[in-house]
Structure formats: C-alpha cells, structure tokens
Design a protein around this motif. Structure first.
Motif: not given
Length: 175
Positions: A56-74
């Motif tokens: 999960a990663e912090w989402d400024e817009e949602k002001q919450d942690f959201v799952p980001i999915g499998v990392r392919v190229a990050t």
C-alpha cells in the motif's frame, strides 16, 4: 530448404516470446498500468494487478493508504528502478503479457494452418492462382500470391513482424 529453416526459426521465436510473456504474467499479473511519476528524478511507475500481498502507498488525494498493485517497474532497486520517459512507460503498458500471449498463440495457430504434417514444412503450390493441396484456406479465399519455395504470403507477413529479431533472414520475406 529455406522454407523449413524459416518455419523452424519463426516457430521457435514465437514460442520464446510466448514463454517470456507467460513468465512475466506469472510474477507481475496484469493489467499493467502507468501510475504516473514518483520519487527522485520523477521516474514513471508501472504496476500490475492488485493481489492479496501487494503493498500500500499513501494517497494524498484520498488521505489514506491504498493498494498499489504488483510492482513491474518502480523506484525499488529490485525491480529495475522505474522508467525515465513517459513514452517508454506507455509502450511497456501496451505490451501486456496477456496480449502478447494472445498474439503468440494466434501466430502459432497460423503456422499450424500452413504446416504440412508429413513434411514439417510450409508446403503449398499454386494451382489456378490458389494454394493447393494443403494451403491455409486464407489463401484460397483471398487468392493470395505464394512466393518462392512454397511459402504462403500469410506466413511471410507473419515472419516480417519479427524482422528485427536475431536469426531473421530478409530473403524469407522478400517476394
């Protein structure tokens, strides 16, 4: 015989691409998405599907942690560190493993339509402007031209799509 050599090369090239796409889909299932820029240098981030164990990663817009999915190229060192040009990131996303798998399966099916079972080569001849006796049906319908050594135009066009791959010989597609 060049036709047998071309058919063998093309089948093995497509099969290798299919295996690579299946492996990528297994470790980074899609759909892949470009999640935008992040981190130092603003590299583009490509993520796959949401899975039970994805981060999960912090989402400024949602002001919450959201799952980001499998990392392919990050920006993680273990996955290659992101993609530095948007056009390259967008292109990677268009090469979804599931789409590549489908294209490879279609290419192999086309080869199967053209391959003569007894000779293991593309064995067609022109009779009245049509492939006979074991042409693909496509050639029969479209009255396609068969170029040299009995290789149907359909197979030559399929091979031309791999012209930048190692082992390709231009004479295979030059009519």
């Amino acid at each position: 015989m060049a036709s047998g050599e071309m058919l063998s090369w093309l089948r093995s090239t497509i099969t290798a691409e299919l295996e690579a796409a299946r492996a990528a889909d297994k470790v980074s299932p899609g759909p892949w998405v470009n999640r935008g820029q992040a981190g130092e240098g603003e590299a583009w981030q490509i993520h796959g599907a949401l899975t039970d164990d994805c981060e999960a990663e912090w989402d400024e817009e949602k002001q919450d942690f959201v799952p980001i999915g499998v990392r392919v190229a990050t920006l993680n060192y273990d996955d290659g560190g992101g993609v530095w040009e948007r056009e390259a990131a967008d292109h990677i996303v268009l090469q979804q493993p599931r789409d590549t798998i489908a294209r490879c399966e279609a290419g192999l099916a086309l080869l199967d339509l053209h391959q003569h079972e007894e000779t293991s080569s593309v064995a067609v001849r022109l009779v009245g402007g049509k492939c006979q006796p074991f042409g693909c049906g496509i050639c029969h319908e479209k009255d396609q031209i068969v170029w040299g050594e009995g290789i149907c135009a359909t197979v030559r066009l399929l091979a031309s799509g791999y012209r930048h791959r190692e082992g390709f010989k231009p004479e295979w597609v030059d009519g």
